[in-house]
Design a protein around this motif. Sequence first.
Motif, PDB file in Angstrom:
ATOM      1  N   SER A 107       2.162   2.456 -23.980  1.00 10.72           N
ATOM      2  CA  SER A 107       3.228   2.815 -23.634  1.00 10.72           C
ATOM      3  C   SER A 107       3.381   2.783 -21.794  1.00 10.72           C
ATOM      4  N   VAL A 108       4.658   2.528 -21.528  1.00 17.55           N
ATOM      5  CA  VAL A 108       4.892   2.317 -20.166  1.00 17.55           C
ATOM      6  C   VAL A 108       6.244   3.012 -19.800  1.00 17.55           C
ATOM      7  N   ALA A 109       6.612   3.251 -18.420  1.00 18.42           N
ATOM      8  CA  ALA A 109       7.639   4.265 -18.210  1.00 18.42           C
ATOM      9  C   ALA A 109       8.849   3.565 -18.694  1.00 18.42           C
ATOM     10  N   GLN A 119       6.118 -10.186 -15.759  1.00 20.39           N
ATOM     11  CA  GLN A 119       6.072 -10.604 -14.315  1.00 20.39           C
ATOM     12  C   GLN A 119       4.758  -9.969 -13.632  1.00 20.39           C
ATOM     13  N   THR A 120       4.630  -8.851 -13.934  1.00 17.75           N
ATOM     14  CA  THR A 120       3.396  -8.070 -13.682  1.00 17.75           C
ATOM     15  C   THR A 120       2.004  -8.664 -14.162  1.00 17.75           C
ATOM     16  N   MET A 121       2.212  -8.902 -15.379  1.00 19.48           N
ATOM     17  CA  MET A 121       1.025  -9.595 -16.188  1.00 19.48           C
ATOM     18  C   MET A 121       0.638 -10.838 -15.399  1.00 19.48           C
ATOM     19  N   GLU A 122       1.312 -11.657 -14.703  1.00 13.42           N
ATOM     20  CA  GLU A 122       1.172 -12.710 -14.142  1.00 13.42           C
ATOM     21  C   GLU A 122       0.157 -12.398 -13.002  1.00 13.42           C
ATOM     22  N   GLN A 123       0.078 -11.207 -12.476  1.00  8.44           N
ATOM     23  CA  GLN A 123      -0.554 -10.773 -11.196  1.00  8.44           C
ATOM     24  C   GLN A 123      -2.155 -10.693 -11.788  1.00  8.44           C
ATOM     25  N   LEU A 124      -2.280 -10.259 -13.012  1.00  4.95           N
ATOM     26  CA  LEU A 124      -3.614 -10.130 -13.283  1.00  4.95           C
ATOM     27  C   LEU A 124      -4.605 -11.225 -13.508  1.00  4.95           C
ATOM     28  N   PRO A 125      -5.846 -10.600 -12.963  1.00  2.00           N
ATOM     29  CA  PRO A 125      -6.843 -11.848 -12.985  1.00  2.00           C
ATOM     30  C   PRO A 125      -6.696 -12.604 -14.540  1.00  2.00           C
ATOM     31  N   LYS A 127      -8.699 -13.604 -16.547  1.00  3.86           N
ATOM     32  CA  LYS A 127      -9.897 -13.125 -17.572  1.00  3.86           C
ATOM     33  C   LYS A 127      -9.120 -12.164 -18.411  1.00  3.86           C
ATOM     34  N   TYR A 128      -8.328 -11.103 -17.719  1.00  5.33           N
ATOM     35  CA  TYR A 128      -7.727 -10.056 -18.313  1.00  5.33           C
ATOM     36  C   TYR A 128      -6.387 -10.437 -18.955  1.00  5.33           C
ATOM     37  N   ARG A 129      -5.519 -11.565 -17.931  1.00  2.00           N
ATOM     38  CA  ARG A 129      -4.144 -11.994 -18.423  1.00  2.00           C
ATOM     39  C   ARG A 129      -4.320 -12.807 -19.911  1.00  2.00           C
ATOM     40  N   TYR A 130      -5.404 -13.794 -20.035  1.00  2.00           N
ATOM     41  CA  TYR A 130      -5.411 -14.643 -21.174  1.00  2.00           C
ATOM     42  C   TYR A 130      -5.558 -13.651 -22.241  1.00  2.00           C
ATOM     43  N   VAL A 131      -6.335 -12.510 -22.379  1.00  2.00           N
ATOM     44  CA  VAL A 131      -6.662 -11.843 -23.551  1.00  2.00           C
ATOM     45  C   VAL A 131      -5.406 -10.964 -23.780  1.00  2.00           C
ATOM     46  N   LEU A 132      -4.860 -10.459 -22.799  1.00  4.52           N
ATOM     47  CA  LEU A 132      -3.520  -9.598 -23.017  1.00  4.52           C
ATOM     48  C   LEU A 132      -2.513 -10.586 -23.585  1.00  4.52           C
ATOM     49  N   GLN A 133      -2.347 -11.668 -23.088  1.00  6.10           N
ATOM     50  CA  GLN A 133      -1.025 -12.699 -23.563  1.00  6.10           C
ATOM     51  C   GLN A 133      -1.486 -13.050 -24.961  1.00  6.10           C
ATOM     52  N   LEU A 160      -9.389  -6.570 -22.963  1.00  2.33           N
ATOM     53  CA  LEU A 160      -7.906  -6.037 -23.152  1.00  2.33           C
ATOM     54  C   LEU A 160      -7.769  -4.742 -22.745  1.00  2.33           C
ATOM     55  N   LEU A 161      -8.715  -3.949 -22.726  1.00  2.00           N
ATOM     56  CA  LEU A 161      -8.532  -2.487 -22.299  1.00  2.00           C
ATOM     57  C   LEU A 161      -8.664  -2.565 -20.732  1.00  2.00           C
ATOM     58  N   ARG A 162      -9.640  -3.259 -20.199  1.00  2.00           N
ATOM     59  CA  ARG A 162      -9.544  -3.493 -18.594  1.00  2.00           C
ATOM     60  C   ARG A 162      -8.147  -4.026 -18.414  1.00  2.00           C
ATOM     61  N   GLY A 163      -7.792  -4.962 -18.699  1.00  2.00           N
ATOM     62  CA  GLY A 163      -6.522  -5.763 -18.325  1.00  2.00           C
ATOM     63  C   GLY A 163      -5.163  -4.734 -18.465  1.00  2.00           C
ATOM     64  N   LYS A 164      -5.211  -4.004 -19.580  1.00  3.48           N
ATOM     65  CA  LYS A 164      -4.218  -2.920 -19.952  1.00  3.48           C
ATOM     66  C   LYS A 164      -4.415  -2.038 -18.780  1.00  3.48           C
ATOM     67  N   GLY A 165      -5.207  -1.568 -18.352  1.00  2.80           N
ATOM     68  CA  GLY A 165      -5.652  -0.442 -17.058  1.00  2.80           C
ATOM     69  C   GLY A 165      -4.993  -1.039 -15.876  1.00  2.80           C
ATOM     70  N   HIS A 166      -5.458  -2.300 -15.611  1.00  5.17           N
ATOM     71  CA  HIS A 166      -5.051  -3.142 -14.512  1.00  5.17           C
ATOM     72  C   HIS A 166      -3.588  -3.141 -14.590  1.00  5.17           C
ATOM     73  N   LEU A 167      -2.939  -3.403 -15.579  1.00  4.63           N
ATOM     74  CA  LEU A 167      -1.440  -3.611 -15.711  1.00  4.63           C
ATOM     75  C   LEU A 167      -0.789  -2.488 -15.407  1.00  4.63           C
ATOM     76  N   ARG A 168      -1.207  -1.134 -16.039  1.00  2.10           N
ATOM     77  CA  ARG A 168      -0.656   0.203 -15.932  1.00  2.10           C
ATOM     78  C   ARG A 168      -0.463   0.416 -14.420  1.00  2.10           C
ATOM     79  N   LYS A 169      -1.934   0.157 -13.709  1.00  2.00           N
ATOM     80  CA  LYS A 169      -1.968   0.591 -12.103  1.00  2.00           C
ATOM     81  C   LYS A 169      -0.815  -0.174 -11.327  1.00  2.00           C
TER      82      LYS A 169
END
Length: 180
Positions: A107-109, A119-125, A127-133, A160-169
Motif C-alpha cells: 500500500s501507498v498513500a 516514475q519513482t520506480m525509474e529512480q531505483l537502482p 537491480k531493484y527496479r528490474y525485479v519490481l517491474q 523485491l523487498l529491498r526495492g519496495k523499501g526504497h520505493l516507499r522511502k
Amino acid sequence: MFQIDLVERCRKNDRKAQLKLYKQYCDGMYCVAMRFLNNADDAEDVLQEAFIKAFQKIHQYGGEVTFGAWLKRIVINKCIDFLKAKRLDHVELKDYQMQVVEDESWSVAPSISVEEVRQTMEQLPDKYRYVLQLYLVEGYDHEEIAQILGLTPTASRTRLLRGKGHLRKLLKNKSHGTGS
C-alpha cells in the motif's frame, strides 16, 4: 492450432509467417520494451533485435509456454542487456549478503498516483527496479525472475523487498517534500 502452424512455418524460415507473427505481437512487445526503456527509439531498436533473435532461435521454442510468453522473455532480456550496456556501473550483490523478510504490504498513500509510482520506480537502482517491474508489472514469480535475471529465487525475493523499501522511502519523501 493456427499459432502452432505459424510457428512451424517460421521454423522453416517462411518470411510471410514471420511477418504475420511479428504483426501479431509487435504492439504488445513494444509496450513491454517501453515499460523498461521509457524511450521510443530505444524500445523500437530493442524490439527489432528481440524479434531477430526470436526468429533465429525459434527452433528452441518447445511449446512449454505460449509463444507470446516465450517472446516476452526475450524482449525483457534484450531490454535488460540494453540497459546494462548503457550503465556500466551495474553492481551485483551476492546471495550471501541478502536476507529475506516476508512483507506482503504494497500500500501507498492514497494521494500518490500510479504514474507517480511508475516514475519513482525509474529512480531505483536497476537491480531493484528490474525485479519490481518483472514482479509487479509483468506478473512473473520469483522462479521466473531468477531465471530471467540469472539470480536465485531467494535473491529475487530479497531484491523485491529491498526495492519496495526504497520505493516507499522515495514516495514518502515525494509526498512530504516540496513536490506536494
